[in-house]
Design an enzyme around this catalytic site. Sequence first.
Site, PDB file in Angstrom:
ATOM      1  N   SER A   1       0.831  -1.203   0.000  1.00 46.54           N
ATOM      2  CA  SER A   1       0.000   0.000   0.000  1.00 46.54           C
ATOM      3  C   SER A   1       0.865   1.251   0.000  1.00 46.54           C
ATOM      4  O   SER A   1       1.972   1.271   0.548  1.00 46.54           O
ATOM      5  CB  SER A   1      -0.882  -0.014   1.250  1.00 46.54           C
TER       6      SER A   1
ATOM      7  N   LYS B   1       1.743  -2.984   6.728  1.00 44.40           N
ATOM      8  CA  LYS B   1       2.274  -3.103   5.374  1.00 44.40           C
ATOM      9  C   LYS B   1       3.785  -2.851   5.366  1.00 44.40           C
ATOM     10  O   LYS B   1       4.536  -3.517   4.656  1.00 44.40           O
ATOM     11  CB  LYS B   1       1.554  -2.151   4.423  1.00 44.40           C
TER      12      LYS B   1
ATOM     13  N   TYR C   1      -2.672   0.024  10.311  1.00 49.80           N
ATOM     14  CA  TYR C   1      -2.779  -0.643   9.017  1.00 49.80           C
ATOM     15  C   TYR C   1      -1.537  -0.386   8.182  1.00 49.80           C
ATOM     16  O   TYR C   1      -0.910  -1.305   7.644  1.00 49.80           O
ATOM     17  CB  TYR C   1      -4.019  -0.155   8.255  1.00 49.80           C
TER      18      TYR C   1
END
Length: 342
Positions: free
Chosen positions: A128, A157, A153
Amino acid sequence: MAAKKVLVTGGLGYIGSHTVVCLQAAGYEVYVVDDCSNSSEAVLEGIVAISGKQPHYTKLDLRDKNATAAYFQQHSDMDGVIHFAASKAVGESVADPLKYYENNISGLVYVLQGCVKHDIKNLIFSSSCTVYGQPDELPIDESAPVKPAASPYGNTKQVGEEIILESCEAYGLAAISLRYFNPIGAHESAQIGELPLGVPQNLVPFITQTAAGLRDELQVFGDDYPTPDGSCIRDYIHVVDLAEAHVIALSRLLEQKNSANFEVFNVGTGEGSSVFDIVKTFESVSGNSLPHRITDRRPGDVVAVYADTKKANEVLGWKARFSNEDALSSAWKWEQKIRSKK
């Protein structure tokens, strides 16, 4: 010659399902695992309706170490893995970080353990643009520093990429991390698309659900950002373009064209669009007027981010083909299809 076998984790999810369709069109034999925590087994019907092929599907929670090991034992002849399975909402990750660390990190580790044990060398990782945090310069290219993450989040990643890089160095794996920007849209057939459970965390399904009358109004999280219209700017990419990038990246690994054991590519359009830009474009393509209300900024959101896609364009030979108009039109078609069934 037998078809190459590829495992797609999270293959019934939004991006995963579109990638399964593209893989099948490219002649791969596709195996799917998904725990359906943010998807539905009904997605299989859409995949079959498009491709005429049923992928090999197993319901599996990758947090279950023993069950994951058993799956890899049974399917040890995979040629590659595309790893999507992860929780993905920035706001939710701020509210419930431990869910994100358990799901996104543990699942990845157990998948990598399966790959290493059974000598499955090729991995595509669903990464991402959140790894860049709030960038110093726009557009962002792959040499931009990976900054402290703005959300748990985003951190999963970043950590995921570190785990994969170190695994490539230690075990001789070959991996490509695709750092993508904001996927939107649906398959042109309206057989598959974004299917959020509960209140959508992403802009476009919130827009389409508001237009369909499921939501009273669209919430815009802040109009006081230092951007031309005060709303956040993102690089919105059609999900089919994104799916095709995974197939091209997998082919690069299988043909051993990669220049390093771990490669990173941005996957976006290279164009930045604000929230209000997307709202206006949707109103134009759908003929609907969208009621909206400005609310507080959302924790974890960066001001603006869009891609420099030169590396993917030149090295992978991939380029986004679809416009925001295409994506929003397909998203609206998909929303109407869902509602017609209910």
